[in-house]
Motif scaffolding. Structure first.
Motif, short mmCIF file in Angstrom:
data_model
loop_
_atom_site.label_atom_id
_atom_site.label_comp_id
_atom_site.label_asym_id
_atom_site.label_seq_id
_atom_site.Cartn_x
_atom_site.Cartn_y
_atom_site.Cartn_z
N TYR A 126 -1.24 -8.50 8.64
CA TYR A 126 0.08 -8.05 8.21
C TYR A 126 0.29 -8.49 6.77
O TYR A 126 -0.44 -9.32 6.24
N ASP B 13 3.51 -9.49 4.05
CA ASP B 13 4.93 -9.76 3.78
C ASP B 13 5.19 -9.48 2.31
O ASP B 13 4.51 -10.03 1.44
N ARG C 179 7.96 -7.24 6.56
CA ARG C 179 6.61 -7.46 7.09
C ARG C 179 6.03 -6.11 7.49
O ARG C 179 6.66 -5.34 8.22
N LYS D 221 2.57 -3.77 8.86
CA LYS D 221 1.26 -3.64 9.50
C LYS D 221 0.53 -2.54 8.72
O LYS D 221 1.17 -1.74 8.02
N VAL E 44 7.15 -3.90 10.39
CA VAL E 44 7.20 -4.70 11.61
C VAL E 44 8.60 -5.30 11.76
O VAL E 44 9.12 -5.41 12.86
#
Length: 163
Positions: free
Chosen positions: A30, A32, A45, A47, A83
């Motif tokens: 992932y 951020d 966040r 993916k 996310v």
């Protein structure tokens, strides 16, 4: 223990270890990113996006006559990969929703629209465009996400090859 039994045990241990390492790497897959121009900072966040999804968004934009088709495609990509949206308080990542559970991060949905004071925004693309203050910010974020997704996707493909 025979040599064959010892080899089987070592192979099983290696496979178990590899499986665990792969799952551990996958759980960290992932990104951020700080939302530009928002202070105190807010983070999203992400993916990785699949190449099929990116190609689909590109085809959709190419077919559209909407003058904002590319920026909306970028916003949809951001929303699809999201996310959750969080802030950092006392070194802890927590939801930006002051009335919600600290671990229940909003996404680009009606809940975030309400937090932005724009409850009438129904779809993800306008909500993304409301959080990111300029179209340039949306475009830059989508480009960074696309680049990272390609790299992350290639990395995952290499990790999973042969399994």
């Amino acid at each position: 223990m025979t040599h064959e039994e010892q080899t089987d045990t070592q192979t099983t241990t290696l496979r178990g270890s590899l499986r665990e390492r792969r799952e551990q790497a996958r759980s960290k897959l992932y990104l951020d990113r700080r939302v530009p121009r928002i202070d105190p900072p807010v983070f999203v966040r992400f993916k990785p996006l699949s190449s099929a999804r990116l190609e689909g968004l590109t085809r959709q934009a190419e077919k559209s006559k909407d003058p904002e088709r590319y920026i909306n495609g970028s916003a949809i990509a951001i929303a699809d990969a999201c996310v959750g949206i969080f802030e950092v308080i006392d070194d802890e990542k927590v939801s930006i929703d002051p009335d919600g559970d600290r671990d229940d991060w909003p996404r680009f949905d009606s809940r975030l629209a309400e937090l932005l004071g724009l409850a009438d925004l129904g779809k993800a693309a306008p909500i993304v465009r409301a959080l990111y203050l300029t179209d340039g910010d949306v475009t830059s974020e989508a480009a960074a996400l696309t680049e990272w997704s390609g790299y992350a996707g290639q990395e995952a493909d290499e990790e999973y090859a042969g399994n």
